[in-house]
Structure formats: structure tokens, C-alpha cells
Design a protein around this motif. Structure first.
Motif, PDB file in Angstrom:
ATOM      1  N   LYS A  82       0.902  -1.162   0.016  1.00  0.00           N
ATOM      2  CA  LYS A  82       0.014   0.065   0.104  1.00  0.00           C
ATOM      3  C   LYS A  82       0.737   1.158  -0.193  1.00  0.00           C
ATOM      4  O   LYS A  82       1.875   1.199   0.404  1.00  0.00           O
ATOM      5  CB  LYS A  82      -0.817   0.060   1.213  1.00  0.00           C
ATOM      6  N   GLU A  83       0.254   2.393  -0.652  1.00  0.00           N
ATOM      7  CA  GLU A  83       0.984   3.640  -0.536  1.00  0.00           C
ATOM      8  C   GLU A  83       0.217   4.698  -0.180  1.00  0.00           C
ATOM      9  O   GLU A  83      -0.926   4.685  -0.322  1.00  0.00           O
ATOM     10  CB  GLU A  83       1.927   3.602  -1.852  1.00  0.00           C
ATOM     11  N   SER A  84       0.631   5.843   0.170  1.00  0.00           N
ATOM     12  CA  SER A  84      -0.129   7.205   0.703  1.00  0.00           C
ATOM     13  C   SER A  84      -0.466   7.767  -0.932  1.00  0.00           C
ATOM     14  O   SER A  84      -0.087   7.378  -1.904  1.00  0.00           O
ATOM     15  CB  SER A  84       0.793   8.118   1.296  1.00  0.00           C
ATOM     16  N   PRO A  85      -1.391   8.678  -0.778  1.00  0.00           N
ATOM     17  CA  PRO A  85      -1.938   9.371  -1.870  1.00  0.00           C
ATOM     18  C   PRO A  85      -0.844   9.984  -2.648  1.00  0.00           C
ATOM     19  O   PRO A  85      -0.014  10.411  -2.099  1.00  0.00           O
ATOM     20  CB  PRO A  85      -3.060  10.322  -1.316  1.00  0.00           C
ATOM     21  N   TYR A  86      -0.995   9.831  -3.993  1.00  0.00           N
ATOM     22  CA  TYR A  86       0.114  10.443  -4.971  1.00  0.00           C
ATOM     23  C   TYR A  86      -0.658  11.788  -5.484  1.00  0.00           C
ATOM     24  O   TYR A  86      -1.931  11.664  -5.538  1.00  0.00           O
ATOM     25  CB  TYR A  86       0.733   9.488  -5.865  1.00  0.00           C
TER      26      TYR A  86
END
Length: 675
Positions: A82-86
């Protein structure tokens, strides 16, 4: 004396070298249960620098890639990283959207440990960071695990956070400043352990999806399967309702039911594929090939080859339920409308879902909300205000014209997905000229159809052109003519992002242009390539240096990257200047070393860098290590002028958008060579 001068020059260059490290990492491990752990990696990014999402589309900057060192199967990955908003921004150099992080980024990966003796988990990350220059970096994380006791009864989030040390390996400075591994128990942090952020589109991107889908819903209204149903449905509500108020209420419920049905469909697509994994599909070869075939199938249906219909038994069963009355009956009426009109709405819905799925996140849900809103609105409004029915045009052959026109648009869009697949595997089967040729043929045929020069199945006899059809024919003809100069290198900014980029073509700078890639194979020396604007270029240092000795010219050493946007800007806007292009073609030998070339070196040529301690496995690793070792610099673009013996005779420079300053630098280096 000359040797002393060269040594002094070299010392000067080394002292001016700079290893850039704009991304700083820290990490921790969160214990979720007896055997499950969440690996958290957080990046702090310097101002004005960007690093890129795992899902940034191919053809632009390099995505962030995680490699979990799990050769012995000591643990399994639970889901994707998962990754934070880009942020999403269109790059007009590469002609693609780019997804990037500014200031900070967070990545989380849940793992399930299967080996109770496992003491640590190592994760290797590769990423690109860009500002005025781009750098390729990597980092090695080492997560220390506590002593494991496999007690499955202790399931649930234990909320124990273990802070680990990481051994960075992306620069000389980081290698010297390794952090000592430690384990620290901290207080419960339920937010940290549960807040997994999936990538989502920016609001602006979602609004674009909504508006595109809204237009698609309006187009579906103007098809033979839907338009005639408006007066029938309105008549039902006005005659069956006991009062006007009841009729209006039922009409609103009918519209809401239509929206609900299609939003549920969008939710199912998101739920089946996963909001975060849809982004990854957009650059998957099979995803693009399957949807190319699907859109061609839809286009053939709209053009009249066949009709896509759902089983009649479905419509009959749903129609029976519609007689139940109340909200349930109205809901089934809306479902019956969706089924009966599927032969016209199905291809549009399918196309919108394909396009939305390629964007990822909530796009399928937002897309279906926009489509269904446009579809439902007329049914509600005409039922609430029956007098407006008199303003509706009569059904007729024009409805099939709309349907066929949608078929041509579907066919054109299909080749975008085929182009995506070709770009991913770099097959060069659908280069820019071929793509534009196909679009010119499709839109040219559409124009002929609108002018009445072609007829297709289900067309009514055409005795004259309506004013609306004439205007549409003229518009499509103008667009077709607009596409034609693209074959000769015109940028075609209106459709930027649809065809392959100009660099992905047989003639990157246009057929027949003076600055085009018109250097033939006969003109090229051995081992040379035709570079930007037809400049003779070498991609190997030794081979280029040998040629420079042979012809008695200085070398322009160019540290560059395929995914380096400012490298492309230099080539497009500085190297293309006639006064600079003449120098690059006639007075120097260009050696372009690509630091992001992913091709592996032969096993015998692989080594461990003495400077950074990294394993040098690929061609890009080799040239990146060469730049760091020799110039103490890891940014691209980076230019140096050498003599034919390989000795530096100019001060290295980086990104220099001022063409006159770059020209002056070139001339000074060449004058040094002549002394």
C-alpha cells in the motif's frame, strides 16, 4: 606540463562533484498478530523533488519497485504494498500521466511469517527522484523480528511497534551513515497500525472521469434502444399514478433506481479487482490486449455486425417483479430498462468501465455515477414535467447514425489499449506513424459515412443531410485533416497522450524534416546509433572513445536516462537549436550512457562497486557507478567534454535550459581540445 594541467583539472572536477540524496528513509515494523507483521517504510522528500508511485504509467518516470528478499519462503506477502496518496500530473515531454509524491511518502506491506526461526526481513527498494535533474536510487531495509511463538489463539492486532535500523545503499554518504539496528517497544498506536492508505486519484481526475461518463450517458440516451423508451416510461408514470405528486415521486424513485443499479456495478468492479490494484492493471500487457479485443467487439456491435443482448428470460423475470408496485417494483422497472437497452448501453458501459479501471481507485464507481446520472435525468424530468415531451425530436434513422458514430469512437479508442501493450513490451509494432495512420483511416471513414457516401446495416434510406449531421461531418473531416501533419512530426497537442510519444516512432522528429532522424544505416559507424535529431551516438564508452580517436574529435559524454524528463527537455529544446545541433553533429562524438538501462550485464562483467558497495548487475548500474566513481555525481543529465584520450577538458555541467549558455560551454570545451 600538460599532464600537471590535466591532473589539476581532474582534482577540480572531483572537488565539485556532488552525490545528491534528496530522499531520506525511516522504517518500523508493527506486529499485527502472533505471525503477522506490517512493514512500514516512510520517505521524506526534499522540497521541489519528486519520487514516483509504484503505479506511475510506463513511458514516463521510473516507478518505485520493492523487492522482498524471501528466497527461502520464510514468509508470505499478504496483499500488495500500500502507498499514501500521490499527485497526478500530465508530463507533456513524455506525453503520459505521472503519479508522484512530494515532501513525503509512506509504503506499507503486511507479511505472514511461516518460519518461527526467522530473525529479520530484508526489503530492497529502487526508485527515481527528479527535480531539475533525475537520479536513480535504492535503499535496503532490514527489519528485526522478535522471538516468534506460533500461538494462533493470540490473533488480532497486538499494536506492538518495533523500530528497525536500515542500511541505505543509494549513495556514498548514506553508506557511511548507516544506522545501528535497534528494537524498541513503544506505546499502542492503533492509527499507525490500521491506517493503510491505498492510492487514489486526485479530485480533479475524478471530476474528469465523472464528466466523461456523464457525456457517455447522454450519448446512450440518443441510441435506438433507449430514446424511444423515454415517452413510454413517462406515459406509464403519468397514467398509473393516482395524483401528479405520486407520479413525480415515482419518477424520482425510478431515476434513483437507475443510478443505484449502475453504481453497484461500478462498486463490483472496484471490489473484484481492488481499488489499488486497478492502477497496476493499466500497464499490464494482457489487460490492455484483452480490452483492445473487447472494445473492437463493442465497436463491431455498434457498427451493425450483430447485437449484444442479454437472455430474454432475464428480462421476463425482472418484468414480472416490476408489477409488485412500490419502491421494489420501481427498482425492478429500472433493472428491466438496463437489461432491455443493454445492446446499446452495454458497449458504452463496458468502455467506460475499461477506461475507469485503468485509472484505478474509485474511478469505476464515479464513472458509473456520472453515466447513470445522465441516463436517469431525462426520465425524471419528463415524468415530472410531461409538457416537455412535445420538445423531443421524433425517433428515426438519426438514432442509428448516433449508434454508428459511437462505434467509430469505440474503434479509435481500442487502439489506445493496443498501443499501451506495444509500449510496455517495446515491440515497436504500433509506432506513432502507424497509430496516426489507423486513426486517420477511422475518422476519415466516419466522415464519409456522415456525408452519406457509405451505408451500414440498419441504416435508413438517406434522401438528404440534416443540418446537425452536416455540421458533425464537417467537424470530423476537420479533425481528420488535423491528424495528417502528425505523420510529419506535428505535436498534435489536442490528442496528446493518446498516440505513442514522438520518440516512439520510425522518425522521431518527423518524416522529411531537416532535423529528423534521417541518418541511414550506411552513414553510421560500427557500434553507433542514430540519436536525437539524427546525431551519431554511441552507447558504450570504450567504443565511442575509439571512434573519437579515429576521427580526431573531442567526446561529449552524456550521462542520461530513458526516464529522465530534463534529459528529454535538453534534447528537444536545446540540442534542437540549429547552431547547437551543427556542433553536436559535426564537431564532437556523442557518447550517451543510460543509467537506467535495465539489461543485465554478462555474469563475467558483473561486480561489486568499490565506491558504493552495491552489486553492479545491469548496464545502467555500470554507467551510474562510473559517474559516481569518476565524478562524485549521481544526477542526470550530466555533461562532460573529453579529449580523444578520455581526459576531461571541460568543467562538467548539468541541466542547462539556456541554449546560449550551453553553446558557450560547448565551444569552450572544443577550443580546449584544439590547443
Amino acid at each position: 606540463m600538460k599532464k600537471i594541467t590535466y591532473i589539476l583539472l581532474l582534482l577540480t572536477f572531483f572537488s565539485q562533484g556532488q552525490i545528491l540524496n534528496p530522499v531520506k528513509w525511516k522504517s518500523k515494523i508493527l506486529q499485527k498478530s502472533a505471525t503477522e507483521f506490517e512493514l512500514v517504510m516512510e520517505a521524506t522528500i526534499e522540497n521541489e523533488w519528486h519520487m514516483y508511485s509504484q503505479y506511475t504509467p510506463d513511458g514516463g518516470a521510473l516507478p518505485t519497485v520493492f523487492d522482498f528478499k524471501n528466497a527461502k519462503g520464510n514468509y508470505s506477502l499478504v496483499g500488495k504494498t500500500k502507498e499514501s496518496p500521490y499527485k497526478k500530473v500530465f508530463n507533456d515531454i513524455f506525453e503520459v500521466d505521472e503519479y508522484y509524491f512530494a515532501k513525503s511518502a509512506q509504503f506499507k506491506q503486511l507479511i505472514k511469517v511461516t518460519n518461527p526461526k526467522l530473525k529479520q526481513v530484508k526489503v530492497f527498494v529502487e526508485y527515481q527522484a527528479c527535480k531539475e535533474q533525475c537520479i536513480q536510487q535504492d535503499n535496503l531495509f532490514t527489519f528485526q523480528l522478535p522471538e516468534l511463538k506460533f500461538d494462533e489463539s493470540a490473533s488480532g492486532d497486538t499494536s506492538v511497534a518495533l523500530t528497525d535500523g536500515t542500511t541505505p545503499s543509494d549513495s556514498v554518504e548514506q553508506a557511511k551513515d548507516s544506522v545501528t539496528t535497534e528494537q524498541t517497544l513503544v506505546a499502542k498506536d492503533s492509527n499507525a497500525s490500521k491506517n493503510v492508505l491505498a492510492p487514489v486519484e486526485e479530485k480533479k481526475g475524478l471530476w474528469s472521469i465523472f464528466l466523461l461518463a456523464f457525456v457517455g450517458g447522454f450519448a446512450a440516451l440518443l441510441t435506438p434502444c433507449v430514446f424511444p423508451m423515454i415517452p413510454m416510461t413517462v406515459s406509464f408514470f403519468t397514467k398509473q399514478s393516482k395524483t401528479k405528486a405520486e407520479g413525480k415521486r415515482n419518477a424520482i424513485l425510478f431515476g434513483v433506481s437507475i443510478i443505484l443499479i449502475y453504481v453497484i456495478l461500478g462498486s463490483l468492479v472496484t471490489g473484484i479487482f481492488g481499488a489499488d490494484s486497478l492502477n497496476a492493471l493499466s500497464t499490464n500487457v494482457w489487460f490492455n490486449l484483452i480490452f483492445f479485443g473487447l472494445l473492437v467487439f463493442f465497436a463491431a456491435s455498434f457498427l451493425g455486425a450483430f447485437e449484444i443482448v442479454l437472455p430474454n428470460s432475464w428480462a421476463n423475470k425482472v418484468d414480472q417483479q416490476a408489477d409488485r408496485g412500490g419502491f421494489v417494483g420501481i427498482l425492478f422497472m429500472a433493472l428491466a430498462l438496463a437489461i432491455v437497452s443493454f445492446s446499446c448501453t452495454g458497449p458504452i458501459v463496458g468502455t467506460l468501465l475499461v477506461e475507469a479501471a485503468s485509472k484505478g481507485g474509485l474511478a469505476p464507481i464515479v464513472g458509473m455515477l456520472g453515466f447513470s446520472s445522465a441516463l436517469a435525468l431525462p426520465f425524471m424530468l419528463f415524468a415530472m414535467f410531461p409538457g416537455w415531451m412535445n420538445t423531443l425530436p421524433k425517433s428515426g434513422g438519426w438514432l442509428n447514425t448516433v449508434k454508428v458514430s459511437l462505434g467509430f469512437l469505440e474503434l479509435a479508442l481500442a487502439f489506445k489499449f493496443l498501443s499501451n501493450a506495444d509500449l510496455v513490451i517495446q515491440a515497436h509494432l504500433l509506432e506513432r506513424e502507424v497509430f496516426l495512420g489507423i486513426w486517420i483511416a477511422i475518422f476519415g471513414t466516419w466522415a464519409m459515412y456522415l456525408f452519406g457516401k457509405l451505408t451500414l446495416p440498419h441504416d435508413s434510406p438517406l434522401t438528404h443531410l440534416s443540418i446537425g449531421r452536416l455540421f458533425m461531418a464537417i467537424f470530423v473531416t476537420i479533425f481528420t485533416i488535423y491528424l495528417i501533419p502528425g505523420l510529419w512530426g506535428a505535436p498534435l497537442k489536442i490528442i496528446s497522450g493518446f498516440p505513442p510519444p514522438m520518440t516512439y516512432s520510425e522518425s522521431p522528429n518527423g518524416i522529411g524534416t531537416s532535423s529528423g532522424n534521417n541518418t541511414t544505416a550506411i552513414d553510421l559507424p560500427e557500434h553507433a546509433h542514430s540519436g536525437p535529431h539524427g546525431i551519431i551516438a554511441f552507447h558504450d564508452y570504450e567504443q565511442g572513445l575509439a571512434y573519437a580517436k579515429e576521427v580526431g574529435k573531442p567526446v561529449l559524454l552524456d550521462f542520461t536516462g530513458h526516464a529522465c524528463v530534463n534529459c528529454r527537455k535538453m534534447e528537444d529544446f536545446v540540442w534542437s537549436k540549429p547552431e547547437i545541433l551543427a556542433v553536436l553533429k559535426e564537431k564532437v562524438v556523442l557518447i550517451s550512457l543510460y543509467v537506467d538501462d535495465k539489461r543485465e550485464l554478462p555474469k563475467a562483467a558483473q561486480y561489486v562497486s568499490k565506491e558504493t558497495g552495491k552489486e553492479i548487475i545491469t548496464i545502467g548500474n555500470k554507467w551510474s557507478d562510473y559517474q559516481i566513481t569518476r565524478y562524485k555525481n549521481n544526477a542526470q543529465p550530466y555533461y562532460v567534454i573529453l579529449n580523444s584520450e578520455g581526459i576531461d577538458i571541460s568543467k562538467p555541467i548539468g541541466y542547462t535550459p539556456d541554449a546560449q549558455a550551453y553553446k558557450k560551454w560547448l565551444e569552450e570545451g572544443i577550443s580546449q581540445f584544439k590547443k
